[in-house]
Design an enzyme around this catalytic site. Structure first.
Site, PDB file in Angstrom:
ATOM      1  N   GLU A 110      13.926  57.166  43.027  1.00 42.42           N
ATOM      2  CA  GLU A 110      15.198  57.787  42.612  1.00 42.42           C
ATOM      3  C   GLU A 110      15.897  58.351  43.842  1.00 42.42           C
ATOM      4  OE1 GLU A 110      13.957  60.866  39.942  1.00 42.42           O
ATOM      5  OE2 GLU A 110      12.952  59.436  38.633  1.00 42.42           O
ATOM      6  N   LYS A 112      17.586  61.351  45.901  1.00 40.73           N
ATOM      7  CA  LYS A 112      17.324  62.796  45.932  1.00 40.73           C
ATOM      8  C   LYS A 112      18.667  63.518  46.052  1.00 40.73           C
ATOM      9  CE  LYS A 112      14.223  66.168  48.029  1.00 40.73           C
ATOM     10  NZ  LYS A 112      15.166  67.242  48.201  1.00 40.73           N
ATOM     11  N   ASP A 114      21.498  66.263  46.259  1.00 39.79           N
ATOM     12  CA  ASP A 114      21.531  67.484  47.044  1.00 39.79           C
ATOM     13  C   ASP A 114      22.299  68.559  46.285  1.00 39.79           C
ATOM     14  OD1 ASP A 114      21.047  69.119  49.120  1.00 39.79           O
ATOM     15  OD2 ASP A 114      22.493  68.216  50.493  1.00 39.79           O
ATOM     16  N   TYR A 221      16.320  63.988  35.718  1.00 39.53           N
ATOM     17  CA  TYR A 221      15.322  63.099  36.307  1.00 39.53           C
ATOM     18  C   TYR A 221      13.874  63.398  35.940  1.00 39.53           C
ATOM     19  CZ  TYR A 221      15.717  66.914  39.758  1.00 39.53           C
ATOM     20  OH  TYR A 221      15.796  68.128  40.367  1.00 39.53           O
ATOM     21  N   LYS A 308      12.813  62.189  53.290  1.00 38.29           N
ATOM     22  CA  LYS A 308      14.063  62.857  53.688  1.00 38.29           C
ATOM     23  C   LYS A 308      14.777  62.056  54.769  1.00 38.29           C
ATOM     24  CE  LYS A 308      14.902  67.016  53.000  1.00 38.29           C
ATOM     25  NZ  LYS A 308      14.350  68.303  52.680  1.00 38.29           N
ATOM     26  N   CYS A 402      49.887  83.468  68.723  1.00 40.52           N
ATOM     27  CA  CYS A 402      49.980  82.351  67.784  1.00 40.52           C
ATOM     28  C   CYS A 402      50.454  81.095  68.540  1.00 40.52           C
ATOM     29  CB  CYS A 402      50.963  82.707  66.672  1.00 40.52           C
ATOM     30  SG  CYS A 402      51.266  81.326  65.565  1.00 40.52           S
ATOM     31  N   CYS A 405      54.181  80.286  67.210  1.00 43.99           N
ATOM     32  CA  CYS A 405      55.362  81.158  67.321  1.00 43.99           C
ATOM     33  C   CYS A 405      55.169  82.265  68.358  1.00 43.99           C
ATOM     34  CB  CYS A 405      55.698  81.757  65.954  1.00 43.99           C
ATOM     35  SG  CYS A 405      54.524  83.001  65.429  1.00 43.99           S
ATOM     36  N   CYS A 420      48.138  85.388  62.216  1.00 44.80           N
ATOM     37  CA  CYS A 420      49.454  85.535  62.815  1.00 44.80           C
ATOM     38  C   CYS A 420      50.288  86.347  61.830  1.00 44.80           C
ATOM     39  CB  CYS A 420      50.095  84.162  63.038  1.00 44.80           C
ATOM     40  SG  CYS A 420      51.864  84.294  63.355  1.00 44.80           S
ATOM     41  N   CYS A 426      57.099  81.964  61.339  1.00 48.06           N
ATOM     42  CA  CYS A 426      56.120  81.062  61.956  1.00 48.06           C
ATOM     43  C   CYS A 426      56.149  79.725  61.194  1.00 48.06           C
ATOM     44  CB  CYS A 426      54.758  81.729  61.899  1.00 48.06           C
ATOM     45  SG  CYS A 426      53.463  80.745  62.638  1.00 48.06           S
TER      46      CYS A 426
HETATM   47  S1  IVH Z   1      11.537  65.603  40.833  1.00 50.20           S
HETATM   48  C1  IVH Z   1       7.694  67.940  40.289  1.00 50.20           C
HETATM   49  N1  IVH Z   1      13.565  64.051  41.335  1.00 50.20           N
HETATM   50  O1  IVH Z   1      14.359  68.071  45.134  1.00 50.20           O
HETATM   51  C2  IVH Z   1       8.863  67.087  40.561  1.00 50.20           C
HETATM   52  N2  IVH Z   1      13.552  66.220  42.301  1.00 50.20           N
HETATM   53  O2  IVH Z   1      12.291  69.010  47.028  1.00 50.20           O
HETATM   54  C3  IVH Z   1      10.063  67.843  40.667  1.00 50.20           C
HETATM   55  N3  IVH Z   1      15.570  66.745  43.603  1.00 50.20           N
HETATM   56  O3  IVH Z   1      13.311  70.937  43.398  1.00 50.20           O
HETATM   57  C4  IVH Z   1      11.253  67.256  41.188  1.00 50.20           C
HETATM   58  N4  IVH Z   1      16.598  64.822  43.292  1.00 50.20           N
HETATM   59  O4  IVH Z   1      15.737  70.163  43.080  1.00 50.20           O
HETATM   60  C5  IVH Z   1      13.004  65.244  41.553  1.00 50.20           C
HETATM   61  N5  IVH Z   1      15.338  62.580  41.680  1.00 50.20           N
HETATM   62  C6  IVH Z   1      14.781  63.767  41.871  1.00 50.20           C
HETATM   63  C7  IVH Z   1      15.402  64.762  42.645  1.00 50.20           C
HETATM   64  C8  IVH Z   1      14.750  65.985  42.845  1.00 50.20           C
HETATM   65  C9  IVH Z   1      16.674  66.025  43.848  1.00 50.20           C
HETATM   66  C10 IVH Z   1      15.327  68.099  44.128  1.00 50.20           C
HETATM   67  C11 IVH Z   1      14.835  69.098  43.109  1.00 50.20           C
HETATM   68  C12 IVH Z   1      13.501  69.580  43.614  1.00 50.20           C
HETATM   69  C13 IVH Z   1      13.612  69.266  45.067  1.00 50.20           C
HETATM   70  C14 IVH Z   1      12.226  69.075  45.652  1.00 50.20           C
END
Ligand code: IVH
Length: 667
Positions: A110, A112, A114, A221, A308, A402, A405, A420, A426
């Site tokens: 999946e 991740k 943010d 998720y 990451k 400024c 002006c 300013c 201005c």
């Molecule tokens: S699963 C025990 N799936 O990443 C499993 N987390 O570093 C729990 N996050 O606290 C998380 N996308 O806030 C999962 N597809 C995804 C995610 C995800 C973002 C975040 C989440 C978690 C953090 C962990």
């Protein structure tokens, strides 16, 4: 169809349209039609309080205020994930788990997201609780705020378990973030730096109405509980999708670690094309049975890991520091860089925020600098390569005048920015003020856009805002690209703006810290411009929700003779300088009173009664507490409410008694 059936019908319709728009991204009706249906529902619900339902689509607009968010223990701890940064580490993870379970293992990959994680509880298909992660063991109860997020279903469809928890990520997509910051800029408020912190801050706002206006979204998720329908994580997510949740379509099943690595590499390239931020990939074992066998360490599950992405950085040269002047006179230093390719875009500039930031980085023209694109939309300078610096280089000295002006800049204590003060002459400040004045949320002047403003200013046909209302068709026709029709439209737009309500005129003036909400509060309290002009700092601070900073800014604005002159001239041109009849105060008979209206009435609707209370200076409150002054009780008032009023010795009065009470007080 009786009233209840109509209410149910509207709720189902609105739920479906909501799902099509916010989850499937495929609108089925126009915004206008949607608003009409919602308006009808709100009005029927307010006239028939016995049919109130906290899961009705009408509850999405917010309204409830939470002073302190309660801390609640998580039923299952909210753990974090172990991190990996390379292909090698991913292969080690694969080996590790194959030692734990000697079977074939399928993965689910999946994105991740943010944002901030959220845990939602559904009982009998209804959202009953939303908790933040907190410290992992206990989180804050932010249910009221989460209910305003349109992509989170309040009521599920289909064959869902009677009790389960589902977790996901609340985030802000790029487009919404951009619009939010544009609105804030217009209101003279500081813009937000990154989507994650804004999402997390938004969940903790006390007034849920304000949360409803934040462009929050949510991907789900992870389903938990004893009643999850399938043994495969992927199938559970598919099921969740069918009940109405927003489950991302990028998720894929991967047969082995090679397929996982291909997925990671694909998204490392494609991630910049997504309409939201991701900072990696999450890899999970698909089988829940296998997950259970693998178990957890103290901090994270053994069956999942995060990969990451490296925050992309680039090395370049800082050519020059220039300074931008905003509508309110705020000065922003800008780093002009030797153009460099970063995260798929050519970066030429980065914001340096303010003088403190320059001092902190000790950044100087000619320096070699590292720029990074993290969660922020605008790249930032994260590191200055000081060894390469010329021996004679001098620290950057922040400008004192400024750049537009030459007025001497000011910086008040506690403010990070320089300003300013020459708001009248201005050029960028004048232009910004005009653009704000004509904008959609302010005077919404049809036929007049930023280009025309620029032209009018350049030709010196306008210098101050009221000059707009003195333009004649013959002044406009000679302008470049100004056809007769456009000139007529512009004048019509100006004429029509004379009907725009007082609160928006107040917002349109562009007083620092007076955004839409503050303008509404001030308009309601002071009723007309003159009263606001006469208000002292102390008066203003006594208005509910107006703090020292706003009060100071309002007093400062009206203390300036030229601003008073602008207001006077706008009044002469017949712009609205007082609230409309609807919002007009009739008396102060109920000043200081907190009133609860409950039940069904004969002469007035609940909405009308509430309006009357406000018009007489009273405050409408939703629930009975010991601070309630009295309750206007109609038929069908709930027995528990009645009991509560009796227990707290709060007087209950009928509709007739209430009207009589007012009549006595007013006469
Ligand atoms: S699963 C025990 N799936 O990443 C499993 N987390 O570093 C729990 N996050 O606290 C998380 N996308 O806030 C999962 N597809 C995804 C995610 C995800 C973002 C975040 C989440 C978690 C953090 C962990």
């Amino acid at each position: 169809m009786n009233v209840f059936e109509r209410i149910q019908f509207l709720r189902t319709e609105l739920r479906q349209h909501n799902h099509s728009y916010y989850v499937l991204d495929k609108p089925t009706i126009s915004d206008f039609e949607f608003d009409k249906l919602l308006e009808e529902l709100i009005s029927l619900e307010s006239e028939n309080p016995e049919f109130f339902d906290t899961h009705s689509p009408s509850q999405r607009v917010g309204g409830e205020v939470t002073k302190n968010f309660n801390t609640v223990k998580h039923q299952y701890p909210m753990l974090s994930l172990g991190n990996t940064y390379s292909e090698e580490e991913l292969r080690e993870f694969d080996k590790r788990i194959h030692k734990l379970v000697e079977e074939q293992i399928e993965y689910v990959c999946e994105l991740k997201y943010d944002g901030v994680s959220i845990s939602l509880t559904y009982e009998n298909g209804q959202l009953t609780q939303a908790l933040t992660r907190g410290d992992g063991t206990q989180g804050d109860n932010v249910t009221t705020n989460v209910k305003t997020i349109k992509s989170i279903p309040l009521q599920l469809q289909g064959n869902f378990p009677s009790f389960f928890e589902i977790r996901g990520e609340i985030f802000i997509p790029h487009a919404g973030f951009k619009a939010l910051n544009a609105d804030r800029e217009q209101a003279g408020l500081e813009t937000f730096a990154n989507t994650r912190n804004t999402a997390s801050g938004s969940l903790k706002i006390q007034d849920s109405k304000e949360v409803a206006e934040r462009p929050l979204d949510c991907f789900l998720y992870h389903m938990l509980g004893k009643q999850t329908p399938y043994d495969l994580h992927y199938e559970n997510l598919e099921a969740a999708k069918s009940w109405g949740f927003k489950v991302p379509s990028e998720t894929e099943c991967c047969k082995d670690i090679d397929a996982v690595i291909r997925f990671v590499k694909k998204w490392d390239k494609l991630r910049h094309d997504l309409p939201y931020d991701i900072d990696g990939i999450v890899i999970k074992v698909n089988s829940l049975r296998q997950q259970e066998q693998m178990g957890f360490t103290a901090k994270s599950p053994r069956w999942a890991i995060a990969y990451k992405f490296k925050a992309e950085q680039a090395l370049t040269t800082l050519n020059e520091i220039t300074y931008q002047v905003g509508r309110t006179g705020a000065i922003t230093p800008v780093a002009n860089l030797e153009p460099v390719l970063l995260a798929g875009t050519l970066v030429k500039r980065a914001s340096l925020h303010n003088a403190d930031q320059i001092a902190k980085l000790d950044i100087r023209e000619g320096d070699k600098v590292y720029v990074e694109k993290g969660g922020e939309i605008i790249p930032k300078i994260v590191w200055v390569e000081k060894q390469d610096r010329d021996l004679f280089s001098q620290p950057t000295v922040f400008i004192t005048e400024c750049p537009e002006c030459t007025s001497e800049l000011i910086r008040t204590e506690g403010d990070a920015k320089h300003y300013c003060p020459n708001s009248e002459n201005c050029p960028p400040q004048i232009k910004g003020k005009f653009e704000h004045f004509i904008s959609r949320k302010a005077m919404n002047i049809d036929g007049l856009g930023p280009e025309t403003i620029e032209l009018l200013l350049k030709k010196r046909m306008v210098q101050s805002i009221p000059d707009l209302y003195e333009l004649k068709i013959n002044d406009l026709l000679p302008l470049e690209r100004m056809a007769e029709k456009s000139a007529e439209n512009l004048l019509k737009g100006l004429e029509a703006s004379k009907q725009i309500p007082f609160e928006r005129v107040l917002f349109a003036l562009g007083i620092r810290y007076v955004g839409e909400t503050v303008a509404k509060k001030l308009a309601k309290h002071y009723q007309h411009m003159q009263a606001l002009l006469d208000a002292t700092q102390e008066d203003l601070e006594n208005v509910e929700e107006i703090g020292e900073k706003i009060a100071e800014s309002v007093v400062f604005y009206f203390a300036d003779e030229s601003n008073r002159n602008i207001v006077q001239r706008l009044a002469k041109h017949a712009l609205q300088m007082e609230v409309g009849d609807e919002d007009k105060a009739v008396s102060n008979a109920l000043e200081g009173a907190s009133v609860v209206v409950s039940g069904v009435f004969k002469q007035f609707s609940r909405t009308e009664l509430k309006k009357i209370i406000e018009q007489h200076g009273g405050k409408n409150v939703g629930s009975i507490t010991k601070k309630t002054t009295f309750v206007v009780a109609g038929e069908n008032m709930g027995p528990s409410k009645r009991q509560k009023a009796e227990d707290l010795a709060i007087p209950l009065i009928t509709e007739e008694e209430f009207i009589q009470k007012l009549a006595n007080a007013v006469c």
